[in-house]
Write a protein that holds these residues in place. Sequence first.
Motif, PDB file in Angstrom:
ATOM      1  N   LEU A   1      -3.347  20.713   0.373  1.00  0.00           N
ATOM      2  CA  LEU A   1      -4.634  20.462   1.021  1.00  0.00           C
ATOM      3  C   LEU A   1      -4.884  18.966   0.946  1.00  0.00           C
ATOM      4  CD1 LEU A   1      -7.129  21.805   2.322  1.00  0.00           C
ATOM      5  CD2 LEU A   1      -8.189  21.766   0.060  1.00  0.00           C
ATOM      6  N   ALA A   2      -4.763  18.284   2.085  1.00  0.00           N
ATOM      7  CA  ALA A   2      -4.754  16.820   2.011  1.00  0.00           C
ATOM      8  C   ALA A   2      -5.200  16.199   3.319  1.00  0.00           C
ATOM      9  CB  ALA A   2      -3.348  16.329   1.662  1.00  0.00           C
ATOM     10  N   ASP A   3      -5.548  14.917   3.210  1.00  0.00           N
ATOM     11  CA  ASP A   3      -5.765  14.067   4.369  1.00  0.00           C
ATOM     12  C   ASP A   3      -4.424  13.402   4.672  1.00  0.00           C
ATOM     13  OD1 ASP A   3      -6.270  11.309   5.588  1.00  0.00           O
ATOM     14  OD2 ASP A   3      -8.235  12.228   5.819  1.00  0.00           O
ATOM     15  N   SER A   4      -3.849  13.720   5.821  1.00  0.00           N
ATOM     16  CA  SER A   4      -2.502  13.238   6.135  1.00  0.00           C
ATOM     17  C   SER A   4      -2.423  11.716   6.109  1.00  0.00           C
ATOM     18  CB  SER A   4      -2.068  13.753   7.509  1.00  0.00           C
ATOM     19  OG  SER A   4      -2.017  15.156   7.513  1.00  0.00           O
ATOM     20  N   GLY A   5      -3.428  11.058   6.668  1.00  0.00           N
ATOM     21  CA  GLY A   5      -3.411   9.595   6.701  1.00  0.00           C
ATOM     22  C   GLY A   5      -3.398   8.991   5.312  1.00  0.00           C
ATOM     23  N   GLN A   6      -4.174   9.566   4.395  1.00  0.00           N
ATOM     24  CA  GLN A   6      -4.206   9.021   3.036  1.00  0.00           C
ATOM     25  C   GLN A   6      -2.886   9.264   2.312  1.00  0.00           C
ATOM     26  OE1 GLN A   6      -7.652  10.254   0.823  1.00  0.00           O
ATOM     27  NE2 GLN A   6      -9.037   8.990   2.029  1.00  0.00           N
TER      28      GLN A   6
ATOM     29  N   VAL B   1       2.640   7.153   0.438  1.00  0.00           N
ATOM     30  CA  VAL B   1       4.091   7.023   0.636  1.00  0.00           C
ATOM     31  C   VAL B   1       4.455   5.588   1.002  1.00  0.00           C
ATOM     32  CG1 VAL B   1       6.054   7.780   2.019  1.00  0.00           C
ATOM     33  CG2 VAL B   1       4.316   9.436   1.299  1.00  0.00           C
ATOM     34  N   LEU B   2       3.725   5.020   1.950  1.00  0.00           N
ATOM     35  CA  LEU B   2       4.054   3.676   2.419  1.00  0.00           C
ATOM     36  C   LEU B   2       3.855   2.636   1.315  1.00  0.00           C
ATOM     37  CD1 LEU B   2       5.003   2.003   4.766  1.00  0.00           C
ATOM     38  CD2 LEU B   2       2.644   1.801   5.541  1.00  0.00           C
ATOM     39  N   ASN B   3       2.762   2.754   0.539  1.00  0.00           N
ATOM     40  CA  ASN B   3       2.529   1.795  -0.553  1.00  0.00           C
ATOM     41  C   ASN B   3       3.654   1.843  -1.582  1.00  0.00           C
ATOM     42  OD1 ASN B   3       0.146   1.251   0.745  1.00  0.00           O
ATOM     43  ND2 ASN B   3      -1.164   1.585  -1.027  1.00  0.00           N
ATOM     44  N   LEU B   4       4.059   3.061  -1.959  1.00  0.00           N
ATOM     45  CA  LEU B   4       5.108   3.189  -2.970  1.00  0.00           C
ATOM     46  C   LEU B   4       6.440   2.656  -2.444  1.00  0.00           C
ATOM     47  CD1 LEU B   4       4.339   6.713  -4.496  1.00  0.00           C
ATOM     48  CD2 LEU B   4       3.878   4.472  -5.505  1.00  0.00           C
TER      49      LEU B   4
ATOM     50  N   THR C   1      12.663   1.993 -10.963  1.00  0.00           N
ATOM     51  CA  THR C   1      11.389   2.673 -11.215  1.00  0.00           C
ATOM     52  C   THR C   1      11.336   3.959 -10.396  1.00  0.00           C
ATOM     53  OG1 THR C   1      10.266   0.559 -11.555  1.00  0.00           O
ATOM     54  CG2 THR C   1       8.873   2.461 -11.080  1.00  0.00           C
ATOM     55  N   THR C   2      10.748   4.981 -10.985  1.00  0.00           N
ATOM     56  CA  THR C   2      10.574   6.263 -10.294  1.00  0.00           C
ATOM     57  C   THR C   2       9.107   6.689 -10.386  1.00  0.00           C
ATOM     58  OG1 THR C   2      12.834   6.976 -10.739  1.00  0.00           O
ATOM     59  CG2 THR C   2      11.215   8.695 -10.226  1.00  0.00           C
ATOM     60  N   PHE C   3       8.516   6.975  -9.229  1.00  0.00           N
ATOM     61  CA  PHE C   3       7.174   7.539  -9.165  1.00  0.00           C
ATOM     62  C   PHE C   3       7.289   9.004  -8.760  1.00  0.00           C
ATOM     63  CE2 PHE C   3       6.271   3.058  -8.684  1.00  0.00           C
ATOM     64  CZ  PHE C   3       5.073   2.880  -9.366  1.00  0.00           C
ATOM     65  N   GLU C   4       6.622   9.872  -9.511  1.00  0.00           N
ATOM     66  CA  GLU C   4       6.582  11.297  -9.181  1.00  0.00           C
ATOM     67  C   GLU C   4       5.121  11.702  -8.999  1.00  0.00           C
ATOM     68  OE1 GLU C   4      10.180  13.395 -11.543  1.00  0.00           O
ATOM     69  OE2 GLU C   4       8.670  12.418 -12.802  1.00  0.00           O
ATOM     70  N   ILE C   5       4.802  12.246  -7.832  1.00  0.00           N
ATOM     71  CA  ILE C   5       3.438  12.673  -7.526  1.00  0.00           C
ATOM     72  C   ILE C   5       3.425  14.190  -7.413  1.00  0.00           C
ATOM     73  CG2 ILE C   5       1.621  12.633  -5.772  1.00  0.00           C
ATOM     74  CD1 ILE C   5       2.465   9.751  -5.194  1.00  0.00           C
ATOM     75  N   PHE C   6       2.490  14.819  -8.132  1.00  0.00           N
ATOM     76  CA  PHE C   6       2.353  16.271  -8.121  1.00  0.00           C
ATOM     77  C   PHE C   6       1.020  16.638  -7.479  1.00  0.00           C
ATOM     78  CE2 PHE C   6       5.264  15.244 -11.498  1.00  0.00           C
ATOM     79  CZ  PHE C   6       6.199  16.265 -11.503  1.00  0.00           C
ATOM     80  N   LEU C   7       1.065  17.528  -6.494  1.00  0.00           N
ATOM     81  CA  LEU C   7      -0.144  17.989  -5.808  1.00  0.00           C
ATOM     82  C   LEU C   7      -0.159  19.514  -5.803  1.00  0.00           C
ATOM     83  CD1 LEU C   7      -0.054  15.613  -2.707  1.00  0.00           C
ATOM     84  CD2 LEU C   7      -1.578  15.402  -4.680  1.00  0.00           C
ATOM     85  N   PRO C   8      -1.331  20.139  -6.018  1.00  0.00           N
ATOM     86  CA  PRO C   8      -1.398  21.613  -6.001  1.00  0.00           C
ATOM     87  C   PRO C   8      -0.990  22.173  -4.640  1.00  0.00           C
ATOM     88  CG  PRO C   8      -3.393  20.668  -6.953  1.00  0.00           C
ATOM     89  CD  PRO C   8      -2.622  19.526  -6.364  1.00  0.00           C
ATOM     90  N   VAL C   9      -0.256  23.258  -4.670  1.00  0.00           N
ATOM     91  CA  VAL C   9       0.211  23.901  -3.441  1.00  0.00           C
ATOM     92  C   VAL C   9      -0.879  24.828  -2.906  1.00  0.00           C
ATOM     93  CG1 VAL C   9       1.833  25.637  -2.559  1.00  0.00           C
ATOM     94  CG2 VAL C   9       2.662  23.745  -3.941  1.00  0.00           C
ATOM     95  N   VAL C  10      -1.036  24.832  -1.561  1.00  0.00           N
ATOM     96  CA  VAL C  10      -1.945  25.774  -0.906  1.00  0.00           C
ATOM     97  C   VAL C  10      -1.170  26.541   0.149  1.00  0.00           C
ATOM     98  CG1 VAL C  10      -3.996  24.370  -1.295  1.00  0.00           C
ATOM     99  CG2 VAL C  10      -2.686  24.066   0.808  1.00  0.00           C
TER     100      VAL C  10
ATOM    101  N   VAL D   1      -4.711   1.859  -5.315  1.00  0.00           N
ATOM    102  CA  VAL D   1      -5.072   2.702  -4.179  1.00  0.00           C
ATOM    103  C   VAL D   1      -4.305   4.022  -4.255  1.00  0.00           C
ATOM    104  CG1 VAL D   1      -4.870   2.944  -1.676  1.00  0.00           C
ATOM    105  CG2 VAL D   1      -5.765   0.836  -2.648  1.00  0.00           C
ATOM    106  N   VAL D   2      -3.015   3.951  -4.561  1.00  0.00           N
ATOM    107  CA  VAL D   2      -2.200   5.158  -4.709  1.00  0.00           C
ATOM    108  C   VAL D   2      -2.796   6.071  -5.773  1.00  0.00           C
ATOM    109  CG1 VAL D   2       0.023   6.024  -5.532  1.00  0.00           C
ATOM    110  CG2 VAL D   2      -0.059   4.144  -3.887  1.00  0.00           C
ATOM    111  N   HIS D   3      -3.114   5.502  -6.915  1.00  0.00           N
ATOM    112  CA  HIS D   3      -3.660   6.290  -8.018  1.00  0.00           C
ATOM    113  C   HIS D   3      -4.975   6.942  -7.610  1.00  0.00           C
ATOM    114  CE1 HIS D   3      -5.683   6.981 -11.929  1.00  0.00           C
ATOM    115  NE2 HIS D   3      -4.463   7.262 -12.335  1.00  0.00           N
ATOM    116  N   GLY D   4      -5.850   6.184  -6.944  1.00  0.00           N
ATOM    117  CA  GLY D   4      -7.142   6.727  -6.534  1.00  0.00           C
ATOM    118  C   GLY D   4      -7.000   7.869  -5.544  1.00  0.00           C
ATOM    119  N   ILE D   5      -6.096   7.729  -4.567  1.00  0.00           N
ATOM    120  CA  ILE D   5      -5.907   8.786  -3.570  1.00  0.00           C
ATOM    121  C   ILE D   5      -5.344  10.044  -4.221  1.00  0.00           C
ATOM    122  CG2 ILE D   5      -4.586   9.454  -1.535  1.00  0.00           C
ATOM    123  CD1 ILE D   5      -4.787   6.549  -0.580  1.00  0.00           C
ATOM    124  N   VAL D   6      -4.366   9.886  -5.103  1.00  0.00           N
ATOM    125  CA  VAL D   6      -3.752  11.046  -5.755  1.00  0.00           C
ATOM    126  C   VAL D   6      -4.791  11.784  -6.603  1.00  0.00           C
ATOM    127  CG1 VAL D   6      -2.055  11.773  -7.474  1.00  0.00           C
ATOM    128  CG2 VAL D   6      -1.434  10.090  -5.733  1.00  0.00           C
TER     129      VAL D   6
END
Length: 664
Positions: free
Chosen positions: A401-406, A411-414, A515-524, A493-498
């Motif tokens: 459940l997300a805002d695609s643009g954000q 992705v682009l920032n990372l 460096t490795t960034f791993e982002i976890f988002l709840p599945v819907v 900005v990345v941290h705030g959006i996540v």
Amino acid sequence: MNSPRSLNVLLVEDNPDDELLISRELRKGGLAFGAERIATRDQFHAALDRGGWDIILADYALPGFSGLEALSILRARESRVPFILVSGTVGEEIAVDAIRAGAHDYLLKQNLIRLVPAVTRAIREAHERRQREATEHALQEHRERLELIYNSVSGFLAFLTRTPEGRWLYTSVNRAFVLKLGETGQAIPVDRLLGREVEDVEANEFRLDAETIRWFAELRHRAIGAGRPVTAERELRLVAGVFVGEFTFIPVVGPDGACRHLLIDGRDVTAQRRAEEQDRRIRDHMIQAHKLEALGTLAGGIAHDFNNILTGIFGFAELAKMAPDLTSARRQSEEIIRAAHRAKELVGRILTFSRQQPTNRQPVPLTDVVRELVPLMRASFPKSVELAVRLPEPGAGPGVLADSGQLQQVVLNLCTNATHAMPAGGHLVLAVEAAALTDPVPTDLAPLVAGPHAKLTVSDTGAGMAPDTLRRVFEPFFTTKPVGQGTGLGLSVVHGIVRDHRGAIRVTSAVGRGTTFEIFLPVVAGSRAEDTPAPPVPTGRGERVLCVDDDPVLVAVTAHLLTELGYEPVPFTDPVAAFAEFSAGPAAFAAVLTDNRMPTWSGVELARRVSQLRTELPIVLVSGAVDPEALSSFQALRYRHLLAKPYTLAQLAQVMSHAVGRGG
């Protein structure tokens, strides 16, 4: 003189023999005591000044002094020392007067058999009275402390009680409550509230409107029905001003399970909400500023892709002109249409990413969100950086459940940061996969809970970060780049959006190892769009359509398309002239199709004027980018429809059919 358990007895007696008589009787009764005999008024005052007496035994008649006078002196000092009158001459009438004056008992010297029981009882009652008074004093102090706290807290508190008839009455309110809800900012006298029904007070003392009174009643019913505290927030308009209040209704349930009391706990959260709104605006501006910075990074790739598309359009258009037959021309036209679709998709991706708009979260496949950025990044990033993309098939993979643009901003920032960390080149991995978190969830992934999640990984082989840098990596304005080469906003900005998407981010790094960034988002669920067959193209039946666009080419193309669809277009490039034509015969038109961005009048302004003449007339607003404020004004009209540029013949047919069908 005395053991710790012995009594201190003050004997008001002028006869030494009577002192011996009384002392002997006390000893016979098993009492340990020490006694002091005095016989004058001055001696009595002095003895009382010294204090420490457990009981006073006084003769009725003394030379120049009396037992009743001694009792009067004792009570005048508000002393609670037990006092027993012991005399050989006291009569019944005098004894009654002594009891009324505060004596605990009276005895005759000729019959001292009751002396010990009377002394014991008087001392016991005095002890019990002192304990009771101490308890009452402690309770009073406790009540006063609670009252002080009750009236000192900034929250406004009220206690409601329900009568047997079911009416709710105010039975207690604190100062903040009556001050906050007062008519003019002054505290309402508490006496004007207590014992009155809540609706009466809310309407006549607080001057609340009927809707707010119903809102409070609904909160009461919800709290009682739930049997637990219920909290809600509302903007209240009072005579003294407007504020945002957060109210918690706490039911007080008795042993029988019935709720007869309610505690209202209210807070003024106006300043907090304003601060949150200010923080949101600052965050949105920060995100938007960084989007523009990121667009600068993508500019070369965007221009490259768009020029490729335009080259194809020009080429196939030239081939169509030179086509030897209609069949060849149709083939070239189909290629032009395909190239135009690619251009439309590219512009759509740019607008989705860059535009400043309210957060619009909906279930989407994380794979598709990421996939849209890959062509732009491949074209924009240095050729020395090898981009490896590991994504599930389109439409597959975990949904969020997300805002695609954000999320594309994340992705682009990372990825942009990763390329900056590899100035001499390297490997950049971008991956999406499903991940199941189990209990206990790692502390660095708080506040996530166990369950299915979508995992986005961005990994590079760059310079890496030292532990001190790693600890500060998400701080706003923290950057390791030279002055003028970075804002330090990208990772914050990345941290705030996540976090705003109820996700968590983990970063691991080592100097010289990347460096490795791993982002976890709840599945819907429900994030994969089902393929549906294209509906048939609907046509018109000769309806007249006012067609307005300041671009002559576009108005001509639109008029031709409307004609092919079976409508009768009336084209104009000037909205003022178009309105004049419409005003001459409003009933002659079945719909209005107008561009939005035009000189003189906007499409929204033209729509507003047309609607004043015919409120039921369907209006189609065409635009490549609609101003949210203008869109809000347009949506206030009844029969309105939107058509985004660029559009296909099928899309124009669908919106016109829907508009004319609804308006007719």
